[in-house]
Design an enzyme around this catalytic site. Structure first.
Site, PDB file in Angstrom:
ATOM      1  NE  ARG A  57      -1.418   0.936   4.363  1.00 45.37           N
ATOM      2  CZ  ARG A  57      -2.086   1.005   5.520  1.00 45.37           C
ATOM      3  NH1 ARG A  57      -2.488  -0.099   6.116  1.00 45.37           N
ATOM      4  NH2 ARG A  57      -2.368   2.167   6.052  1.00 45.37           N
ATOM      5  CD  GLU A  80      -8.433   1.341  10.167  1.00 44.81           C
ATOM      6  OE1 GLU A  80      -7.412   0.784  10.643  1.00 44.81           O
ATOM      7  OE2 GLU A  80      -8.488   1.738   8.992  1.00 44.81           O
ATOM      8  CG  HIS A 114      -5.107  -6.346  11.547  1.00 41.65           C
ATOM      9  ND1 HIS A 114      -6.242  -6.100  12.303  1.00 41.65           N
ATOM     10  CD2 HIS A 114      -4.361  -5.217  11.613  1.00 41.65           C
ATOM     11  CE1 HIS A 114      -6.190  -4.878  12.785  1.00 41.65           C
ATOM     12  NE2 HIS A 114      -5.055  -4.316  12.381  1.00 41.65           N
ATOM     13  CG  ASN A 136      -6.463   3.684   5.221  1.00 42.22           C
ATOM     14  OD1 ASN A 136      -7.339   3.532   6.069  1.00 42.22           O
ATOM     15  ND2 ASN A 136      -5.255   3.136   5.343  1.00 42.22           N
ATOM     16  CD  GLU A 137      -3.975   3.831   9.021  1.00 44.07           C
ATOM     17  OE1 GLU A 137      -4.489   3.339  10.037  1.00 44.07           O
ATOM     18  OE2 GLU A 137      -2.967   3.324   8.466  1.00 44.07           O
ATOM     19  CD  GLU A 191      -2.633  -4.594   7.586  1.00 45.15           C
ATOM     20  OE1 GLU A 191      -1.962  -3.785   8.256  1.00 45.15           O
ATOM     21  OE2 GLU A 191      -3.774  -4.320   7.155  1.00 45.15           O
TER      22      GLU A 191
END
Length: 639
Positions: free
Chosen positions: A105, A297, A348, A143-144, A345
């Site tokens: 990502r 999140e 996760h 995202n982030e 992930e």
């Protein structure tokens, strides 16, 4: 008004036969909001200009049919492989000159025109396709945000940013102190990003690069938001991520989002995870200006201390979630809904684990989903905080450099330490900026505020003069916003306010301590302090500083300013701040004459707290005291 409950949903990872099961399980768990599309760019646009929305149409229809709202995301944090192949110049470059390849990502440079065009394009397509879909509750851009690049495209944008900030090379040379090491610039073309170099980089150069990236990423966010706002009136947000690698000034960004939203993943496994949970929630509330915000999140079943995963014990997930709700979140969302079968992930934790719904974790997800509706009435109330801790991200960035007199100096650790003292005493602390209105707080703590402007320093003085109690920590007030040392003795901007003058720093060994006359001790740091007009409260009791002031107090106007020149032990800090330990995490929320009190017990033994009113989880009347079992919680309404 309900509290949001759910998490990231990634249906593109699953066969469509699973989607109906997901919706049924969501209903069973009480889920009412899911974030869709965060990492789905290659599924939505498998080749340039070829859009496939059919699968997303079906997913949104299924969710709407199940009574589940959607936070629809733009997928721009993960460009598809074709984009990187067609636009290799948009791949990010590290500080040491390595151009990264596609395969993870965030493989993009936000300064690349091709990336910005593509990001606007997919945002526009999604907005036009779904702006009137009945499932939509809000939009989620990217995202982030936090990726940094050092390529030539970034260098050109950085030079433009510097021209706007400084106006001339003379002003830039002054701000960066380029007379040191013959770094004076005579041509803007010579200014590059702070790439890897022979020895130490210029600290102001590095700080400005962080400032630049915060502004550049914000511009990228605004572009996507504008595409959405052109056709939709629904709220638009992005999920803030907190970390030392993130070049984003979230306090400034907060004014640009319709809802402040955060992701929070503690990096400790013991009680420190609970302290960090409260820290992150209070920080988010500060960014939101005290208004409701959203936990976008967190992890349903695990903690990661940087070395290994730690499985959350029974009840811990609910306690973490409720701590966020208590401190202002409009709900509790997770990453992610269903644990992935593969990918980076795949381990996760998720609301539906690999074991499926027949599991302890999903049972706890169902339990929390049944509790949150009983607490919905707190949604429009305000968190009560009588004390504040100052927070300035630029100070943090400045202290991440290599130029400091001790590698043990850690701004984030100092701020967390100050916050922890209040948390352990069952007090809720706000985070506030140095230039904020502090008049509502009876006590303000200033941990290691290394960088401060003249205006902010004047604001703190005015707070004290009006009757405030200010506690200033070591290594504060040292430099101005250009990272130029304030001459004449430390703590620079605060010498007159504190009535002290620090002649020298005396950093301590990493595992060293210094005794105090009161019986406590300091660690990490100490200073040669002269009490000019301040009263000495405590002194050093050994070493080269034996007998010299360690803690002072100075009455200014109607208030008092304290100076603490070392990192004192917890008992000394509690005594100085007037705190007593509490077995319960306690947060009060208020609206009008009604108060809601959250009591969360992170210990193993039951704890009793004075209380009166209705306990919302059980519906029982409480008169006099409430017993909170070990690992349990209670929420009381009183009028």
């Amino acid at each position: 008004m309900s509290l949001w409950y759910g998490g990231d949903y990634n249906p593109e990872q699953w066969d469509p036969v699973v989607w109906k099961d997901d919706v049924e399980l969501m209903r069973r768990a009480g889920v009412n909001l899911v974030t869709v599309g965060v990492f789905s760019w290659s599924s939505l646009e498998p080749s340039p200009g070829e859009y496939r929305f059919g699968w997303l149409d079906r997913v949104l229809d299924l969710l709407h049919g199940g009574g589940i709202s959607v936070d629809l995301a733009t997928p721009t944090a993960s460009p598809p492989p074709w984009f990187s192949r067609l636009h290799p110049e948009a791949l990010p470059v590290t500080a040491d000159g390595l151009r990264l390849t596609h395969g993870s990502r965030d493989t993009y440079c936000a300064c690349a025109p091709a990336y910005r065009t593509a990001a606007r394009g997919i945002a526009r397509q999604l907005a036009e396709q779904y702006h009137d879909h009945p499932a939509l509750a809000m939009w989620h851009v990217h995202n982030e945000y936090g990726t940094t690049c050092y390529c030539d495209l970034a260098a050109a944008r950085f030079r433009d940013w510097l021209r706007e900030r400084y106006g001339s090379l003379d002003r830039l040379n002054e701000a960066w102190t380029t007379a040191f090491w013959s770094q004076g610039y005579a041509d803007w073309a010579d200014v590059e990003p702070p790439r890897k170099t022979q020895y130490l980089v210029n600290p102001t150069h590095c700080l400005d690069y962080r400032r630049f990236w915060s502004d550049e990423l914000l511009a990228a966010f605004r572009e996507q938001k504008a595409e959405i706002n052109a056709v939709s009136e629904l709220p638009v947000t992005t999920n803030f991520v907190f970390g030392g690698w993130v070049p984003v000034n979230h306090a400034q960004w907060a004014a640009e989002v319709d809802v402040v939203a955060i992701d929070h993943y503690p990096d400790q496994a013991g009680i420190g995870a609970e302290e960090q949970t409260a820290f992150g929630a209070d920080l988010a509330r500060g960014w939101a200006g005290g208004k409701p915000w959203l936990l976008m999140e967190h992890a349903a079943g695990s903690l990661n201390d940087g070395r290994r995963w730690h499985t959350k014990e029974p009840g811990r997930m609910a306690r973490h979630s409720l701590s966020h709700v208590a401190r202002g979140s409009r709900g509790a969302l997770f990453f992610q809904w269903r644990a992935s079968r593969g990918g980076a992930e795949m381990y996760h934790s998720a609301m539906v684990p690999h074991a499926g719904p027949d599991s302890r974790r999903f049972t706890e997800i169902e339990e929390l989903g049944s509790v949150l509706p009983r607490l919905a009435e707190v949604a429009e109330s305000n968190v009560v905080a009588e004390v504040a801790v100052l927070w300035d991200v630029e100070c943090w960035w400045a202290m991440q450099g290599t130029h400091l007199p001790s590698s043990s100096l850690d701004y984030l650790a100092a701020v967390r330490s100050a916050h922890r003292h209040f948390w352990r005493a069952g007090l809720t602390a706000d985070f506030a900026a140095p230039d904020a209105d502090l008049s509502s707080y009876r006590l303000v703590v200033v941990p290691s505020l290394y960088l401060i402007s003249d205006e902010a320093a004047a604001n703190l003085r005015a707070y004290v003069e009006a009757g405030g109690q200010l506690v200033v920590g070591y290594f504060s007030g040292i430099v101005d916003p250009d990272l130029r040392v304030r001459l004449g003795g430390y703590p620079g901007a605060f010498t007159e306010l504190l009535g002290v003058r620090v002649e020298e720093f005396h950093p301590l060994p990493e595992d060293g301590t210094v005794a105090l006359a009161s019986g406590g001790h300091g660690r990490l740091w100490s200073e040669h302090v002269h009490a000019i007009s301040a009263e000495v409260v405590d002194r050093y009791a050994d070493g080269v500083l034996d007998g010299l002031p360690a803690i002072t107090r100075h009455e200014v106007g109607a208030g008092t300013a304290w100076y603490v020149s070392t990192e004192v032990d917890d008992e000394t800090a509690a005594r100085l701040l007037g705190l007593s330990p509490s077995p319960l995490e306690t947060v009060h929320r208020r609206r009008g004459d009604t108060t809601w009190t959250f009591l969360i017990n992170h210990g193993e033994q039951e704890a009793v707290a004075p209380a009166a009113g209705v306990e919302l989880v059980t519906g029982e009347q409480v008169d006099g005291a409430v017993t909170v079992p070990g690992g349990g919680y209670a929420v009381l309404r009183s009028t």
